[in-house]
Design an enzyme around this catalytic site. Structure first.
Site, PDB file in Angstrom:
ATOM      1  N   ASP A  13     -44.607  49.914 -34.712  1.00 43.09           N
ATOM      2  CA  ASP A  13     -45.465  49.204 -33.758  1.00 43.09           C
ATOM      3  C   ASP A  13     -46.942  49.470 -33.977  1.00 43.09           C
ATOM      4  OD1 ASP A  13     -43.187  48.186 -32.385  1.00 43.09           O
ATOM      5  OD2 ASP A  13     -42.936  50.164 -31.507  1.00 43.09           O
ATOM      6  N   LYS A  16     -48.503  45.999 -37.585  1.00 41.85           N
ATOM      7  CA  LYS A  16     -48.336  45.503 -38.964  1.00 41.85           C
ATOM      8  C   LYS A  16     -48.291  43.980 -39.016  1.00 41.85           C
ATOM      9  CE  LYS A  16     -44.555  47.917 -39.389  1.00 41.85           C
ATOM     10  NZ  LYS A  16     -44.630  48.694 -38.140  1.00 41.85           N
ATOM     11  N   GLY A  40     -39.954  44.231 -34.191  1.00 46.98           N
ATOM     12  CA  GLY A  40     -40.579  43.195 -33.374  1.00 46.98           C
ATOM     13  C   GLY A  40     -42.044  43.145 -33.734  1.00 46.98           C
ATOM     14  N   HIS A  41     -42.461  42.074 -34.371  1.00 45.97           N
ATOM     15  CA  HIS A  41     -43.862  41.930 -34.751  1.00 45.97           C
ATOM     16  C   HIS A  41     -44.507  40.853 -33.889  1.00 45.97           C
ATOM     17  CE1 HIS A  41     -42.806  43.597 -38.993  1.00 45.97           C
ATOM     18  NE2 HIS A  41     -42.995  44.543 -38.115  1.00 45.97           N
ATOM     19  N   GLN A 224     -40.910  48.952 -38.956  1.00 45.76           N
ATOM     20  CA  GLN A 224     -40.873  50.305 -38.386  1.00 45.76           C
ATOM     21  C   GLN A 224     -41.993  51.151 -39.009  1.00 45.76           C
ATOM     22  OE1 GLN A 224     -37.508  49.055 -39.463  1.00 45.76           O
ATOM     23  NE2 GLN A 224     -37.445  48.156 -37.440  1.00 45.76           N
TER      24      GLN A 224
HETATM   25  P1  IMP Z   1     -32.505  51.472 -34.532  1.00 48.17           P
HETATM   26  O1  IMP Z   1     -33.384  51.083 -35.669  1.00 48.17           O
HETATM   27  O2  IMP Z   1     -32.243  50.359 -33.566  1.00 48.17           O
HETATM   28  O3  IMP Z   1     -31.257  52.150 -34.979  1.00 48.17           O
HETATM   29  O4  IMP Z   1     -33.291  52.565 -33.667  1.00 48.17           O
HETATM   30  C1  IMP Z   1     -33.579  53.849 -34.170  1.00 48.17           C
HETATM   31  C2  IMP Z   1     -34.940  54.334 -33.677  1.00 48.17           C
HETATM   32  O5  IMP Z   1     -35.946  53.535 -34.280  1.00 48.17           O
HETATM   33  C3  IMP Z   1     -35.151  54.182 -32.171  1.00 48.17           C
HETATM   34  O6  IMP Z   1     -35.990  55.235 -31.740  1.00 48.17           O
HETATM   35  C4  IMP Z   1     -35.877  52.874 -32.040  1.00 48.17           C
HETATM   36  O7  IMP Z   1     -36.638  52.790 -30.866  1.00 48.17           O
HETATM   37  C5  IMP Z   1     -36.752  52.933 -33.275  1.00 48.17           C
HETATM   38  N1  IMP Z   1     -37.154  51.614 -33.762  1.00 48.17           N
HETATM   39  C6  IMP Z   1     -36.402  50.717 -34.446  1.00 48.17           C
HETATM   40  N2  IMP Z   1     -37.118  49.625 -34.740  1.00 48.17           N
HETATM   41  C7  IMP Z   1     -38.355  49.842 -34.269  1.00 48.17           C
HETATM   42  C8  IMP Z   1     -39.566  49.086 -34.305  1.00 48.17           C
HETATM   43  O8  IMP Z   1     -39.659  47.993 -34.868  1.00 48.17           O
HETATM   44  N3  IMP Z   1     -40.656  49.667 -33.698  1.00 48.17           N
HETATM   45  C9  IMP Z   1     -40.591  50.870 -33.119  1.00 48.17           C
HETATM   46  N4  IMP Z   1     -39.485  51.611 -33.065  1.00 48.17           N
HETATM   47  C10 IMP Z   1     -38.382  51.107 -33.641  1.00 48.17           C
HETATM   48 MG    MG Z   2     -42.951  46.369 -33.271  1.00 53.43          MG
END
Ligand code: IMP
Ligand code: MG
Length: 423
Positions: A13, A16, A40-41, A224
């Site tokens: 977040d 990007k 989520g962008h 991420q």
């Molecule tokens: P997962 O990717 O859904 O398995 O989540 C694993 C960890 O990564 C969790 O702490 C999520 O909140 C975090 N996470 C996954 N995708 C994002 C993102 O796009 N932005 C911020 N945190 C993320």
């Molecule tokens: Mg995001």
């Protein structure tokens, strides 16, 4: 621009999506290389908000080719919805501007269900995942029982493979006390999505190499952030892919020596969604940012945990990713802070760290050592050039770039394209 990899230098977040959208102006091809629709962008163009999960943010510019590489896990239902959502906003997604790797793995409903069930089992040790099935989908890929996009678009093959996988996963779901899935229903839904997506599916490795031979410039879009990387993040509080720069090679099939530059994106402060250590977490800055209506997750809507800028973490990110240039976003989030703190080291008992310890438990016990900066107490969101920025903001930006160990390249003072200062 040559071939550029763009990564998040913090916990995701970092903004990007917006920086990709800005840099795409000079690129021909934008490639997403890791993660799935956990990302989520949020990108604002001309007062319109777009939230992208799988499709590269380059889609918001005309005549750019957007590619989902082999390193991504694709939820076909989510992707079809995303394409429909964009077309409602007059963004055309066609096989001419969007291509999907035939070896990208497919996220299936049992992945989502297992993701949720494992979080329940973990209780207070839960990861705080997005429940999009990302971990179990990558798990199946590594265990060599995954289905790929090439399988999804081949009707008989998909039916046969899905039947076997649903049978096994239903046993697991039942053992966990969860409801088994209906093979017929999943098949029907996924077949429909497969038919819709078939024209987009291609051998993206060959296609990208052809583009490279034509001299086209490529931008690799990270999802991420560095500290959510499966290998280099705060394991087990991470996502299940290689979010760092190396992932751009494995996740696309473009070799390392053809990459020219790495851009690291970081916020002027720190945020994290989900569980796991965050040394500079601060109620003061969380309350301030949430009070401004900022820092709620684009995928799950969860409030993000906020903290001061952590230069130990960003310096570590420069090391792991080989960051050349820095884009600092959300500077305007600090416009009203009187005294801004920046973490310059961690203290753990008698030990002082200037890198991020690998053990998440140790990291959780680390106390930040702070340096203080005088705030500029002036709105920066209308600044268009470096000179227009308050001198104290310039000083802050220079300091965090120097502590991070890379060159300051962009300062972003708001979500719009025109709120981007090239330094
Ligand atoms: P997962 O990717 O859904 O398995 O989540 C694993 C960890 O990564 C969790 O702490 C999520 O909140 C975090 N996470 C996954 N995708 C994002 C993102 O796009 N932005 C911020 N945190 C993320
Ligand atoms: Mg995001």
């Amino acid at each position: 621009m040559a071939n550029t990899i763009l990564v998040g230098a913090q916990w995701g977040d970092e903004g990007k999506g917006k920086i990709i959208d800005v840099l795409t102006e000079q690129a021909d091809v934008v490639v997403r290389y890791a993660g799935g629709n956990n990302a989520g962008h949020t990108v604002w163009v001309g007062g319109q908000k777009y939230v992208l999960h799988l499709i590269p943010s380059g889609i918001l510019r005309k005549d750019k080719l957007c590619v989902i590489g082999n390193g991504v896990v694709v939820d076909p239902i989510g992707l079809v919805n995303e394409i429909h959502g964009l077309s409602k906003l007059k963004v055309k997604v066609t096989p001419k501007n969007f291509v999907l790797s035939e070896t990208a793995h497919v996220v299936l409903p049992y992945h989502r269900e297992l993701d949720a069930q494992r979080e329940v089992l973990k209780g207070k040790n839960k990861i705080g995942t997005t429940k999009r099935g990302i971990g179990p989908a990558y798990g199946d890929k590594a265990a060599r029982v995954g289905l790929r996009m090439g399988d999804l678009v081949d009707a008989p093959r998909f039916e046969e493979k899905l039947a076997r996988r649903i049978k096994e996963n239903n046993e697991v779901l039942k053992a966990l006390g969860a409801k088994p899935l209906s093979f017929k229903q999943v098949l029907a839904e996924y077949r429909a999505a497969g038919d819709f997506l078939k024209p987009f599916v291609a051998n993206t490795v060959v296609l990208l190499h052809e583009a490279m031979r034509r001299g086209e410039d490529m931008l690799f879009e990270g999802a991420q952030g560095t500290f959510l990387d499966l290998d280099h993040g705060t394991y087990p509080y991470v996502t299940s892919s290689n979010t760092t720069a190396g992932g751009a090679c494995t996740g696309s099939g473009i070799p390392p020596h053809r990459m020219d530059r790495v851009v690291g994106v970081m916020k002027a402060y720190t945020t994290r969604v989900g569980e796991g250590p965050l040394p500079t977490e601060s109620a003061e800055i969380s309350d301030l940012l949430h009070g401004m209506g900022r820092e709620f997750g684009a995928t799950t809507g969860r409030p993000r945990r906020c903290g001061w800028f952590d230069s130990v973490a960003t310096r570590h990110a420069t090391m792991v990713n080989g960051i050349d240039d820095l884009a600092v976003t959300n500077l305007d989030g600090l416009d009203t802070v009187e005294t801004i703190r920046v973490c310059i080291a961690y203290r753990h008992g008698k030990k002082r760290y200037d890198f991020v310890p690998n053990d998440a438990e140790t990291l959780a016990q680390c106390e930040p050592v702070y340096a203080e900066f005088e705030g500029w107490s002036t709105p920066t969101d209308k600044c268009k050039t470096w000179k227009q920025l308050p001198v104290k903001a310039q000083k802050y930006l220079k300091a965090i770039a120097e502590l991070t160990g890379a060159k300051l390249f962009i300062a972003s003072v708001g979500p719009g394209r025109d709120q981007t200062i090239f330094v």
